[in-house]
Design an enzyme around this catalytic site. Structure first.
Site, PDB file in Angstrom:
ATOM      1  CG  ASN A  99      -0.418   0.178   2.733  1.00  0.00           C
ATOM      2  OD1 ASN A  99       0.362   0.698   2.924  1.00  0.00           O
ATOM      3  ND2 ASN A  99      -0.333  -0.765   3.314  1.00  0.00           N
ATOM      4  CB  ALA A 119       2.011  -0.286  10.305  1.00  0.00           C
ATOM      5  CE  LYS A 179       8.889 -12.644 -13.742  1.00  0.00           C
ATOM      6  NZ  LYS A 179       9.191 -12.028 -14.313  1.00  0.00           N
ATOM      7  CB  ILE A 196      -0.820  -6.118  15.191  1.00  0.00           C
ATOM      8  CG1 ILE A 196      -0.201  -7.167  13.890  1.00  0.00           C
ATOM      9  CG2 ILE A 196       0.383  -6.235  16.508  1.00  0.00           C
ATOM     10  CD1 ILE A 196       1.001  -6.559  13.521  1.00  0.00           C
ATOM     11  CG  PHE A 204      -2.840   6.041  13.192  1.00  0.00           C
ATOM     12  CD1 PHE A 204      -2.128   6.018  14.772  1.00  0.00           C
ATOM     13  CD2 PHE A 204      -2.365   7.498  12.818  1.00  0.00           C
ATOM     14  CE1 PHE A 204      -2.105   7.061  15.451  1.00  0.00           C
ATOM     15  CE2 PHE A 204      -1.910   8.084  12.963  1.00  0.00           C
ATOM     16  CZ  PHE A 204      -1.628   8.422  14.596  1.00  0.00           C
ATOM     17  CE  LYS A 236     -11.645   0.315  11.725  1.00  0.00           C
ATOM     18  NZ  LYS A 236     -10.264   1.876  10.018  1.00  0.00           N
TER      19      LYS A 236
HETATM   20  O1  C5P Z   1      -8.802  -1.850  10.561  1.00  0.00           O
HETATM   21  P1  C5P Z   1      -7.944  -0.819  10.024  1.00  0.00           P
HETATM   22  O2  C5P Z   1      -7.049  -1.596   9.202  1.00  0.00           O
HETATM   23  O3  C5P Z   1      -9.025   0.026   9.512  1.00  0.00           O
HETATM   24  O4  C5P Z   1      -7.048  -0.448  11.184  1.00  0.00           O
HETATM   25  C1  C5P Z   1      -6.761   0.435  11.190  1.00  0.00           C
HETATM   26  C2  C5P Z   1      -5.883  -0.102  12.674  1.00  0.00           C
HETATM   27  O5  C5P Z   1      -5.543  -0.854  13.204  1.00  0.00           O
HETATM   28  C3  C5P Z   1      -4.157   0.519  12.176  1.00  0.00           C
HETATM   29  O6  C5P Z   1      -3.882   0.940  14.021  1.00  0.00           O
HETATM   30  C4  C5P Z   1      -3.402  -0.365  12.486  1.00  0.00           C
HETATM   31  O7  C5P Z   1      -1.770  -0.510  12.274  1.00  0.00           O
HETATM   32  C5  C5P Z   1      -3.765  -1.713  13.374  1.00  0.00           C
HETATM   33  N1  C5P Z   1      -3.758  -2.818  12.437  1.00  0.00           N
HETATM   34  C6  C5P Z   1      -2.917  -4.274  12.853  1.00  0.00           C
HETATM   35  N2  C5P Z   1      -3.419  -5.313  12.142  1.00  0.00           N
HETATM   36  C7  C5P Z   1      -3.414  -5.318  10.957  1.00  0.00           C
HETATM   37  C8  C5P Z   1      -4.750  -3.675  10.410  1.00  0.00           C
HETATM   38  C9  C5P Z   1      -4.814  -3.220  11.535  1.00  0.00           C
HETATM   39  O8  C5P Z   1      -2.552  -3.445  13.797  1.00  0.00           O
HETATM   40  N3  C5P Z   1      -3.798  -6.280  10.387  1.00  0.00           N
END
Ligand code: C5P
Length: 427
Positions: free
Chosen positions: A237, A301, A315, A334, A351, A365
């Site tokens: 991304n 992140a 590949k 996470i 975030f 959220k």
């Molecule tokens: O669900 P979403 O991706 O919008 O959530 C964003 C928040 O969750 C951010 O703080 C991101 O670092 C965390 N996150 C995470 N592990 C993931 C997806 C998002 O820690 N697999």
């Protein structure tokens, strides 16, 4: 009119000392006053006469001047400034400061001061990268010294890498920004010569409380993750990692021990920050759990939501009309996992990148992930002007007690404000 700010400029002995002359000019131009302290080795590179002429103030070089000690002792010299700036800060000067050595005027007043101190390092790349220097920088940050990241580039000694003194206008911008910062200044006490204060109306720390995260362990994730499909392709991304790195730097400036778990980004490690590089979400999760316990976790992140269900060892070849559909599987969340962990950090901040109904989605959220705050960024807008990958950010802070909407600000300023708010919350 408010009293103008006063800078005490300590000039160490390095080839970059000549840039201090330009810095003095910029400080004066911004309406501030400046007084210089020149070390013995600094005087090998720049003369007291130049500094006195530019600063229009006496230049101090020795601890053993009877005249100075009767008129203005070194203790008073160290206390009268709003900010002490060491530029250039040599490896030797930083090492003495980290060890509490006071064997000349500069090091004595740096030990005696109760004022905020900004060190602007400049040295050979190997000296900067040496474990001893990095250890000293980490110690100085824990002690509350603000350390600027040196520039990277060609050096006077013919080598290339980090260690160059940042340009004087960049140092000047940092000085102005610090004098506006809630770590150093009470809100509303800002000076007209620095322009409007972006922090007006924000809660602030008293000047002597500029280490609000001292003794705390702060864990930050930053950047994207890369999820491999085959040895040459991956899912990614647009996250640049800038906001997370700025938060790690601001937390270290506020005295925290910082662990920064970074996805694949090309950014220098903020001085004094412990960095763990990872590539995938699974690796990021492991690095985060390994870093526990933490007092505060800030999950900045942009973790990939999905990864390829299976990775091809070779590949994938272009054969036939259409490739086999890519089967995806969900990555671990996470942040949500940390919220359920028995070592859950006392303050857990997530975030959220949103393109519409920012506060509404952020509130949802906050509940879903069971974290304490959500910092929602508005990533709407065309690519290129967008927050994602850009240098500015526009955030809404959603907490259990309401929502704050901050105007668009540079990511470093968002970081400083956020760290100030964290300091206030956990104090
Ligand atoms: O669900 P979403 O991706 O919008 O959530 C964003 C928040 O969750 C951010 O703080 C991101 O670092 C965390 N996150 C995470 N592990 C993931 C997806 C998002 O820690 N697999």
């Amino acid at each position: 009119m408010a009293k103008s700010k006063h800078i005490l400029l300590v000039i160490g002995g390095g080839i970059a000392a000549y840039k201090a002359a330009e810095l003095i000019r910029l400080i004066r131009k911004s309406g501030m006053t400046v007084r210089c302290v020149l070390t013995e080795s600094g005087a090998q590179f720049v003369t007291p006469m130049t500094l006195a002429a530019l600063s229009e103030n006496e230049v101090h070089t020795t601890l053993w001047s009877l005249k100075d000690e009767t008129e203005m002792g070194h203790i008073q010299l160290s206390r009268e400034a709003d900010l002490i700036v060491i530029c250039p800060a040599t490896a030797n000067l930083l090492a003495k400061m980290a060890g509490g050595i006071a064997d000349d005027l500069a090091t004595t007043l740096l030990l005696a001061t109760n004022r905020p101190v900004l060190a602007v390092p400049a040295m050979n790349v190997r000296m900067w990268q040496h474990a001893a220097t990095q250890r000293n920088i980490a110690q100085l940050k824990t002690d509350g010294i603000i350390v600027m990241q040196p520039d990277e580039g060609d050096m006077a000694c013919g080598e290339f890498g980090p260690g160059r003194l940042p340009e004087p206008d960049v140092v000047m911008a940092e000085i102005a920004s610090l004098l506006r910062s809630p770590f150093l200044t009470g809100a509303g006490s800002l000076q007209s010569e620095l322009g409007p204060n972006p922090l007006d109306g924000q809660p602030a720390f008293a000047p002597d409380q500029h280490r609000p995260l001292h003794g705390k362990h702060v864990l930050v994730t930053a950047g994207p993750t890369h999820e491999p499909i085959d040895p040459v392709r991956y899912i990614a991304n647009r996250s640049s990692g800038r906001q997370g790195f700025a938060i790690a730097a601001a937390a270290a400036d506020a005295g925290a021990r910082v662990t920064l778990v970074a996805g694949p980004v090309h950014l220098p490690t903020p001085a004094g920050v412990m960095r763990v590089d990872v590539e995938t979400a699974i690796e990021m999760e492991k690095a985060v759990l390994d870093a526990l316990p933490a007092d505060v976790a800030i999950m900045v992140a942009a973790v990939a939501d999905w990864r390829a269900d299976s990775q091809s060892g070779q590949k994938i070849k272009k054969e036939g009309a259409a490739p086999a559909p890519l089967k995806l599987t969900e990555n671990p969340d996470i942040l949500a996992g940390l919220a359920r962990h028995d070592q859950r950090p006392g303050l857990l901040i997530g975030f959220a990148a949103e393109t519409e109904k920012i506060s509404e989605h952020a509130k949802a959220k906050l509940e879903k992930k069971s974290c304490d705050w959500i910092v929602a960024n508005d990533v709407s807008g065309p690519i290129g002007e967008s927050v994602m990958g850009g240098t500015d950010n526009s955030v809404h802070i959603v907490t259990g007690s309401g929502t704050e909407i901050w105007e668009r600000l540079p990511k470093m300023e968002v970081a400083r404000r956020l760290v100030a708010k964290i300091g206030k919350e956990i104090s």
